[in-house]
Design a protein around this motif. Structure first.
Motif, PDB file in Angstrom:
ATOM      1  N   VAL A  31      36.229  46.909  43.552  1.00  0.00           N
ATOM      2  CA  VAL A  31      35.829  46.204  42.331  1.00  0.00           C
ATOM      3  C   VAL A  31      36.445  44.813  42.385  1.00  0.00           C
ATOM      4  CG1 VAL A  31      35.909  46.168  39.812  1.00  0.00           C
ATOM      5  CG2 VAL A  31      35.663  48.353  41.034  1.00  0.00           C
ATOM      6  N   VAL A  32      35.603  43.799  42.298  1.00  0.00           N
ATOM      7  CA  VAL A  32      36.044  42.408  42.419  1.00  0.00           C
ATOM      8  C   VAL A  32      35.906  41.731  41.062  1.00  0.00           C
ATOM      9  CG1 VAL A  32      35.696  40.195  43.579  1.00  0.00           C
ATOM     10  CG2 VAL A  32      35.298  42.344  44.829  1.00  0.00           C
ATOM     11  N   GLY A  33      37.038  41.334  40.496  1.00  0.00           N
ATOM     12  CA  GLY A  33      37.016  40.513  39.297  1.00  0.00           C
ATOM     13  C   GLY A  33      36.946  39.063  39.721  1.00  0.00           C
ATOM     14  N   PRO A  92      33.527  40.380  35.465  1.00  0.00           N
ATOM     15  CA  PRO A  92      34.309  39.219  35.024  1.00  0.00           C
ATOM     16  C   PRO A  92      35.800  39.424  35.262  1.00  0.00           C
ATOM     17  CG  PRO A  92      32.660  39.790  33.385  1.00  0.00           C
ATOM     18  CD  PRO A  92      32.666  40.905  34.388  1.00  0.00           C
ATOM     19  N   LEU A  93      36.452  38.382  35.737  1.00  0.00           N
ATOM     20  CA  LEU A  93      37.880  38.448  36.036  1.00  0.00           C
ATOM     21  C   LEU A  93      38.686  38.853  34.805  1.00  0.00           C
ATOM     22  CD1 LEU A  93      40.199  37.824  38.043  1.00  0.00           C
ATOM     23  CD2 LEU A  93      40.108  35.456  37.259  1.00  0.00           C
ATOM     24  N   THR A  94      38.327  38.317  33.649  1.00  0.00           N
ATOM     25  CA  THR A  94      39.059  38.624  32.418  1.00  0.00           C
ATOM     26  C   THR A  94      38.889  40.080  32.011  1.00  0.00           C
ATOM     27  OG1 THR A  94      37.121  37.764  31.242  1.00  0.00           O
ATOM     28  CG2 THR A  94      38.987  36.263  31.514  1.00  0.00           C
ATOM     29  N   THR A  95      37.695  40.626  32.228  1.00  0.00           N
ATOM     30  CA  THR A  95      37.444  42.029  31.884  1.00  0.00           C
ATOM     31  C   THR A  95      38.294  42.948  32.759  1.00  0.00           C
ATOM     32  OG1 THR A  95      35.163  41.409  31.374  1.00  0.00           O
ATOM     33  CG2 THR A  95      35.644  43.750  31.554  1.00  0.00           C
ATOM     34  N   GLN A  96      38.363  42.629  34.039  1.00  0.00           N
ATOM     35  CA  GLN A  96      39.164  43.457  34.944  1.00  0.00           C
ATOM     36  C   GLN A  96      40.628  43.466  34.528  1.00  0.00           C
ATOM     37  OE1 GLN A  96      40.270  42.011  38.844  1.00  0.00           O
ATOM     38  NE2 GLN A  96      39.451  43.872  39.793  1.00  0.00           N
TER      39      GLN A  96
END
Length: 405
Positions: free
Chosen positions: A120-122, A205-209
């Motif tokens: 999983v890539v944020g 999204p990076l923030t979601t991760q």
């Protein structure tokens, strides 16, 4: 006696005992085939790595946390890069066009009764441009998705196929780490990169991760796995590397060793080339031992042949053959054995390379240099190891030879 006549006699002698000649050549055959195959496969691995990096574009740079020594001393990835570093690079480095922050983790991905532990890539919207991805359907992440920590996901081509088959995944819901995400897009197939299948990944999204799945692990901000960035053009890559390094040293207040590493495509290719080249040389050297063993086998059989043909040698010398004639005769036989083994080994090695290229992604290629070297070395081995038996035969006294039984 001329060389042509000596050659004819050598062929007749060797073909008179086909099984023994074939077994004698076996070491040379195996050695040549191994050397050619190993060199071809090694060059194929280098080409595959080069193509993977070239697919990123010539202007891509990577910033990874920790120095090389720090990463070698610890199993844990250093947490010295944060999202604010990526934002600063985008805002303050004039030679950089786009910057993509990335944070990677292995998390359970579930759709109905299907599940897997997947990459999983944020990341941020710039990822698509920097890493030269294209969308097969739907859309990629937007800045609104990142700002709002939206629960949306773009799937790699392999992941989309595994979970949804021929069904359109757009709008479907799947769970990542126990949280529901809506599929908004599918990326076109890209292939593996540094041993990681980019098509078997979920991009969120990076923030979601950080806020809903993994949390933050650095006291200085949202820690990153690495930062991908693209220079404005190929000529700006060196300037971008220098400017990014200086900016991060200032931001991290570094006075001694850097706590980050900036690598260009050329740097990584050089490292990969050194590793694969070293492995190829090592494998070729190991395979070359077979050539040495084959040469010793040739010398052994030629010494046996001298013993068996003592009366023949005595008779030829008695009717006028010189020491040089006998010497050349046995050397030609040894060279013919090794050269024939070299040609057979070359054929097998080339066939092996073509088979590997047909059934694997390795771009295995036939190296003319490796072929010439292997055949030349095998012929030289025959010459080298054939001299001792040939000299022994040439020095036989004709009277003693004729009396032998």
């Amino acid at each position: 006696m001329d060389l042509l006549e000596s050659g004819k006699m050598a062929v007749k002698t060797l073909t008179a005992n086909k099984l023994r000649s074939t077994l004698t050549m076996l070491g040379i055959i195996i050695g040549n085939a191994s050397v050619i195959a190993m060199v071809g496969i090694g060059q194929g691995a280098q080409k595959l790595a080069s193509e993977q990096f070239e697919s990123l574009g010539p202007n891509v740079l990577f910033v990874t946390p920790g120095s090389g020594e720090a990463r070698n001393r610890s199993y844990d990835m250093p947490r010295t890069l944060v999202w604010e570093d990526a934002k600063a690079i985008a805002a303050q480095v004039p030679s950089v066009a786009e910057v993509a922050a990335q944070r990677q983790s292995q998390l359970p991905v579930v759709y109905r009764n299907l599940n897997s532990n997947s990459l999983v890539v944020g990341t941020t919207p710039e990822f698509l441009v920097v890493r030269s991805f294209d969308m097969a359907k739907g859309r990629f992440l937007t800045q609104q998705d990142v700002d709002g920590s939206k629960q949306v996901v773009a799937l790699g081509a392999d992941m989309a196929t595994r979970f949804f088959g021929n069904k359109d995944p757009i709008g479907q819901q799947l769970r990542i780490g126990g949280i529901s995400f809506q599929v908004i897009g599918v990326l076109q197939a890209k292939g593996a990169f540094l041993g990681s299948n980019q098509d078997d990944a979920a991009y969120i999204p990076l923030t979601t991760q950080a806020s809903r799945l993994t949390g933050r692990n650095s006291p200085y901000g949202l820690d990153l796995s690495f930062i991908s960035l693209s220079a404005k053009d190929k000529a700006s890559v060196g300037a971008a590397e220098f400017q990014v390094s200086n900016l991060l040293r200032l931001r991290h207040k570094i006075t001694d060793q850097d706590d980050f590493t900036v690598q260009t495509q050329k740097d990584v290719l050089r490292i990969v080339g050194t590793i694969t080249g070293g492995l190829t040389a090592m494998l070729a050297a190991i395979a070359g031992i077979s050539l040495l063993v084959g040469g010793i086998g040739i010398m052994n059989i030629m010494l046996v042949s001298v013993t068996e043909r003592t009366q023949e040698i005595g008779l030829r010398k008695a009717i006028g053959a010189s020491q040089q004639d006998i010497l050349i005769q046995f050397i030609i036989e040894a060279v013919l054995l090794s050269a024939a083994g070299g040609l057979l080994g070359t054929t097998i090695g080339v066939g092996g390379i073509l088979a590997v290229g047909a059934v694997t992604p390795l771009k295995a290629s036939v190296s003319p240099v490796a072929i010439a070297l292997a055949v030349g070395v095998s012929g030289g081995i025959g010459l080298f190891f054939g001299v001792v038996p040939a000299r022994q035969a040439a020095k036989l006294d004709p009277i003693v030879a004729l009396r032998s039984t």
